[in-house]
Design a protein around this motif. Structure first.
Motif, PDB file in Angstrom:
ATOM      1  N   GLU A  58      34.753  61.817  46.838  1.00 48.53           N
ATOM      2  CA  GLU A  58      34.586  62.308  45.384  1.00 48.53           C
ATOM      3  C   GLU A  58      35.926  62.132  44.601  1.00 48.53           C
ATOM      4  OE1 GLU A  58      33.296  66.206  46.275  1.00 48.53           O
ATOM      5  OE2 GLU A  58      31.146  65.663  47.047  1.00 48.53           O
ATOM      6  N   ALA A  59      37.100  62.436  45.423  1.00 50.65           N
ATOM      7  CA  ALA A  59      38.396  62.296  44.513  1.00 50.65           C
ATOM      8  C   ALA A  59      38.642  60.798  44.255  1.00 50.65           C
ATOM      9  CB  ALA A  59      39.484  62.921  45.371  1.00 50.65           C
ATOM     10  N   GLU A  61      36.546  58.625  43.726  1.00 53.38           N
ATOM     11  CA  GLU A  61      35.388  58.207  42.671  1.00 53.38           C
ATOM     12  C   GLU A  61      35.756  58.914  41.223  1.00 53.38           C
ATOM     13  OE1 GLU A  61      30.288  57.902  42.519  1.00 53.38           O
ATOM     14  OE2 GLU A  61      31.349  59.345  43.850  1.00 53.38           O
ATOM     15  N   ALA A  62      36.055  60.147  41.386  1.00 48.73           N
ATOM     16  CA  ALA A  62      36.604  60.791  39.930  1.00 48.73           C
ATOM     17  C   ALA A  62      38.108  60.428  39.717  1.00 48.73           C
ATOM     18  CB  ALA A  62      36.250  62.034  40.092  1.00 48.73           C
ATOM     19  N   ASN A  63      38.848  59.761  40.459  1.00 48.53           N
ATOM     20  CA  ASN A  63      40.483  59.485  40.397  1.00 48.53           C
ATOM     21  C   ASN A  63      41.069  60.849  40.080  1.00 48.53           C
ATOM     22  OD1 ASN A  63      42.666  58.136  40.031  1.00 48.53           O
ATOM     23  ND2 ASN A  63      42.285  57.929  37.860  1.00 48.53           N
ATOM     24  N   ASP A  64      40.799  61.692  41.081  1.00 50.60           N
ATOM     25  CA  ASP A  64      40.948  63.101  40.605  1.00 50.60           C
ATOM     26  C   ASP A  64      41.896  63.563  42.275  1.00 50.60           C
ATOM     27  OD1 ASP A  64      41.760  65.916  40.272  1.00 50.60           O
ATOM     28  OD2 ASP A  64      39.432  66.449  40.365  1.00 50.60           O
ATOM     29  N   ASP A  65      43.041  63.232  42.096  1.00 51.52           N
ATOM     30  CA  ASP A  65      43.963  63.366  43.657  1.00 51.52           C
ATOM     31  C   ASP A  65      44.042  65.044  43.572  1.00 51.52           C
ATOM     32  OD1 ASP A  65      44.261  60.773  43.989  1.00 51.52           O
ATOM     33  OD2 ASP A  65      46.089  60.596  42.915  1.00 51.52           O
ATOM     34  N   LEU A  66      44.107  65.898  42.682  1.00 50.49           N
ATOM     35  CA  LEU A  66      44.426  67.221  42.616  1.00 50.49           C
ATOM     36  C   LEU A  66      43.314  67.915  43.410  1.00 50.49           C
ATOM     37  CD1 LEU A  66      46.145  69.646  41.829  1.00 50.49           C
ATOM     38  CD2 LEU A  66      44.601  69.941  39.993  1.00 50.49           C
ATOM     39  N   LEU A  67      41.926  67.446  43.356  1.00 54.34           N
ATOM     40  CA  LEU A  67      40.856  68.180  44.206  1.00 54.34           C
ATOM     41  C   LEU A  67      41.320  67.785  45.826  1.00 54.34           C
ATOM     42  CD1 LEU A  67      38.146  69.234  44.558  1.00 54.34           C
ATOM     43  CD2 LEU A  67      37.237  66.816  44.262  1.00 54.34           C
ATOM     44  N   ASN A  70      44.184  69.725  47.100  1.00 51.25           N
ATOM     45  CA  ASN A  70      44.018  71.221  47.331  1.00 51.25           C
ATOM     46  C   ASN A  70      43.355  71.305  48.630  1.00 51.25           C
ATOM     47  OD1 ASN A  70      45.359  72.072  44.997  1.00 51.25           O
ATOM     48  ND2 ASN A  70      43.401  72.039  43.479  1.00 51.25           N
TER      49      ASN A  70
END
Length: 483
Positions: A58-59, A61-67, A70
């Motif tokens: 999911e990270a 795919e959404a380019n969200d390294d913060l997720l 955490n």
């Protein structure tokens, strides 16, 4: 070796069976719980790696390294997790519990194998500080394209310790339950043994009483099982034995009564012949007639003894009680047995203190008691021995003892010497077998008990025998005359 009762054997066997079952079940539960805990640990590790792979997908795919970062920090709180990371397809670390490793390339053999894994891969490795690790890797895919790899390193020592701690807690619970089960199981086993052995003990006690001649004894076992059926058969057997015993007593009574008249007639005619009222007798004829007379007298005494035993057993022994001076009675017995004792070289002594209260007894029956006891003492005392008759006051009774220095009676024979037709197998030093009818002591016991007294015996082989019996003391107010 001590003999165990059926109750003890059943209780012990059942207790051991309960112990074996409880121990076996407890051990099985501990082993099963250990396997279950290990399976849960593996399942938890698999769920965690699947979760990391899902969050990584999911990270990315959404380019969200913060997720992802955490989630990695959240995982690091687990005591067993030593490291967690997500790598791209080239082996570059995108996130890591150790921030210094982010951006580095993985080139260790375990990491390279994880990059090539097509599914979940479990490996063992060693941390830089030589701690054994379990490395689990799982590919991260978008559609059918691999975009990275998730890895988690678990401490083998911590994982084992967690399993052991959880297992120890479960073991304490299992042991507690096992202890309670064991207490109730053993208690139930002993209770069951008591309940089951009670009718068996009653059967044993009943058989013992029947063996002692108490044929009117019946068992009160009403259980609807095999023991109840056995009790019914026992009672039926006792009833039939009672009927047979009554038939025997009736037969003996009738026979003895029928024998007394012809025996009296025979003895009368023998006396008539021996007095030579019908003519002279030759020496041989007189000898033979004396032999016949002596045997007739023996048979008559035996018949009288049988009648006495029948009266005793039927509780119909009639007594003509009066005040009796035991000094006078024993003096008469001493005169009666003196010739026989002198002939056999036996000393007969009486020790009756002056002032001894008079006994309340039947004179003829008391003579019969003394005659039987002294006859036995003379029979079993060798030449040079001594027979002593004593009497002393013991409460409301006079206790009389007849002691000899004869052969003695074996201990195993003592409980039966008062039984009918029971004779101690004893021979004189010369090898001569001592004979008798086996009714004398039975009659003595019956007569003593008819007077309200008791009789007992002490003996030691080679040192002699002592008979003790008690008689009631005559009261001052003559009220015993009504008894």
């Amino acid at each position: 070796m001590a003999r165990l009762s059926i109750r003890a054997k059943f209780s012990l066997f059942t207790s051991l069976l309960v112990l074996a079952v409880v121990s076996g079940v407890s051990l099985f539960l501990l082993v099963a719980e250990r396997g279950h805990l290990r399976a849960r640990m593996l399942e938890s590790q698999d769920e965690l790696i699947r979760g990391l792979a899902q969050i990584g997908k999911e990270a990315i795919e959404a380019n969200d390294d913060l997720l992802l970062l955490n989630y990695i920090k959240l995982m690091s709180r687990s005591e067993a997790v030593r490291s967690a990371m997500v790598m791209d397809v080239q082996g570059k670390v995108l996130v890591h519990t150790d921030g210094s490793r982010i951006g580095t390339l993985v080139n260790d053999p375990v990491g390279l194998k994880a990059l090539q894994a097509m599914g979940r891969l479990r490996q063992t490795s060693v941390s830089p500080d030589s701690e054994p690790l379990i490395d689990i890797a799982m590919p991260i895919e978008l559609g059918y394209q691999r975009v990275g790899t998730a890895r988690i390193g678990y401490s083998q020592r911590v994982s084992d310790r967690i399993v052991q701690q959880t297992l120890a807690a479960a073991g304490r619970r299992i042991i507690g339950v096992a202890a309670v089960s064991l207490v109730f199981g053993v208690g139930g086993a002993w209770l069951l043994a008591y309940v089951m052995s009670r009718p068996i003990r009653a059967l044993g006690a009943g058989a013992r009483l029947i063996g002692e001649g108490k044929l009117d004894h019946r068992l009160a076992i009403k259980s609807q099982d095999e023991l109840g059926e056995l009790a019914e058969e026992f009672n039926l057997m006792a009833e039939r034995l009672g009927e047979l015993d009554q038939m025997k007593q009736d037969f003996v009574s009738k026979v003895t009564h029928e024998l007394r008249s012809p025996l009296t007639s025979i003895r009368g005619y023998l006396d008539f012949l021996l007095q030579r009222d019908v003519g002279s007798l030759g020496p041989k004829q007189e000898e033979y007639l004396l032999i016949v007379k002596n045997n007739a007298l023996r048979l008559e005494r035996f018949v009288d003894n049988l009648l006495d035993v029948a009266k005793i057993e039927a509780h119909r022994m009639e007594l003509s009680r009066e005040r009796l001076d035991l000094r006078q009675t024993t003096r008469e017995m001493q005169i009666l047995f003196r010739p026989q004792c002198e002939e056999q070289g036996i000393r007969l002594v009486t020790e009756i203190p002056e002032g001894l209260p008079t006994a309340w007894a039947d004179a003829d029956r008391l003579d019969e008691i003394f005659t039987n006891l002294l006859s036995n003492a003379v029979k079993f005392t060798p030449a040079g021995g001594q027979i002593t008759v004593r009497a002393e006051l013991k409460g409301p009774h006079v206790e009389v003892t007849v002691q000899d220095t004869g052969h003695g009676i074996p201990q195993e024979a003592l409980p039966k010497i008062f039984d009918k037709f029971e004779q101690v197998r004893t021979s004189t030093p010369s090898g001569h077998r001592i004979k008798g009818t086996g009714l004398g002591l039975t009659i003595v016991k019956g007569l003593v008990e008819a007077h309200g007294g008791t009789i007992w015996v002490k003996s030691e082989v080679g040192r002699g025998t002592t008979f003790h019996f008690t008689l009631p003391v005559a009261l001052e107010d003559e009220s015993q005359a009504l008894a």
